[in-house]
Design an enzyme around this catalytic site. Sequence first.
Site, PDB file in Angstrom:
ATOM      1  N   SER A 120       0.861  -1.181   0.000  1.00  0.00           N
ATOM      2  CA  SER A 120       0.000   0.000   0.000  1.00  0.00           C
ATOM      3  C   SER A 120       0.899   1.233   0.000  1.00  0.00           C
ATOM      4  CB  SER A 120      -0.893   0.011   1.233  1.00  0.00           C
ATOM      5  OG  SER A 120      -0.109   0.349   2.362  1.00  0.00           O
ATOM      6  N   LYS A 121       0.258   2.391   0.130  1.00  0.00           N
ATOM      7  CA  LYS A 121       1.023   3.640   0.065  1.00  0.00           C
ATOM      8  C   LYS A 121       2.113   3.713   1.130  1.00  0.00           C
ATOM      9  CE  LYS A 121      -2.166   6.708  -2.251  1.00  0.00           C
ATOM     10  NZ  LYS A 121      -3.552   6.212  -1.960  1.00  0.00           N
ATOM     11  N   ARG A 122       1.875   3.001   2.231  1.00  0.00           N
ATOM     12  CA  ARG A 122       2.886   3.080   3.297  1.00  0.00           C
ATOM     13  C   ARG A 122       4.242   2.519   2.833  1.00  0.00           C
ATOM     14  NH1 ARG A 122       0.998  -1.976   5.301  1.00  0.00           N
ATOM     15  NH2 ARG A 122      -1.015  -1.148   5.899  1.00  0.00           N
TER      16      ARG A 122
END
Length: 319
Positions: A250-252
């Site tokens: 994910s964006k993390r």
Amino acid sequence: MRRGRFAPTPSGLLHIGNARTALLAWLQMRKAGGVFVLRMEDIDGPRSRPEFARQILADLRWLGLDWDEGPDTGGPFSPYTQSERLERYAAALDRLDREGWLYPCFCSRAERLSVASAPHGLASEGPAYPGTCRGLTRRERRDKAVFRRPSLRFALPDRPVEFRDAAAGLQTFAPGAGGDFIVRRSDGIYGYQLAVAVDDAEMGITDVLRGRDLLDSTPRQILLLRALDLPVPQYAHIPLMHGPDGKRLSKRHGDISLTAIRASGTPPEKVVGVLAYASGLIERPEPVKPAELINSFRMEMIPSEPVVWDQPLQSLLAL
Ligand code: GLU
């Protein structure tokens, strides 16, 4: 003729893990000489955006994938965009309702209602719905309906669901697993499970290759298909790509969108080469076009463990 599909949700950009799923679903169909369908799953209007849908198509094309039927190319089962197929979901709901599968639910747990159209399975939905509104009398339903527009739930039968997954093996879900699920939210948005089941059947999809995060959705889709007397496709839920922390990409994990990778100047063959290498399709991470992978592709090559998007793999993408 076998028919497979890739069905992105345009609530964001495709990331490298989604690109891998698309590549594998495409290879499965190209190898089988089947038809590859692209379907845009924008049923949740507030979260989906047309600019993401456009970018997703452009990014997939850039990668070297093509589709025989889709939102932009059309095809015999048009439209291929869920927001344009609402009357089909309404017709399926009518039929389910007539046959006694549905009941109105007046519970106001906002978070439950908001997840109804999210694609992901039980794990992201919190505790199973306890069936509070299932046993309401007609009169109670009428009285409650004065104050609140209900959602509609599918009443799970009291039997386990079993199916053989081409990647994950034999699956058995206990009777009632996950609880009665929402097929139409109180705001009128159709549930993800309903839309996917109806579309897969109406588009003649025989093979569904998708991420393992959707495995929990499958028994619900199978129950809907059976209740509607529609054929059940062969499912293959492949292990996802994870970040180095073991969590779903994910964006993390940084900007891993295809759009960003493309903007950085990395050529598409390099991206495909890294994805193919990480998925056991080639022995060295050399640049390759998707079409060059078709001949040697076999489903058994796909690793049975998640692929970790770690530093060594990331560095292969660097220019
Ligand atoms: N639209 C779903 C997603 O983006 C995938 C649905 C499916 O493959 O069945 O996660």
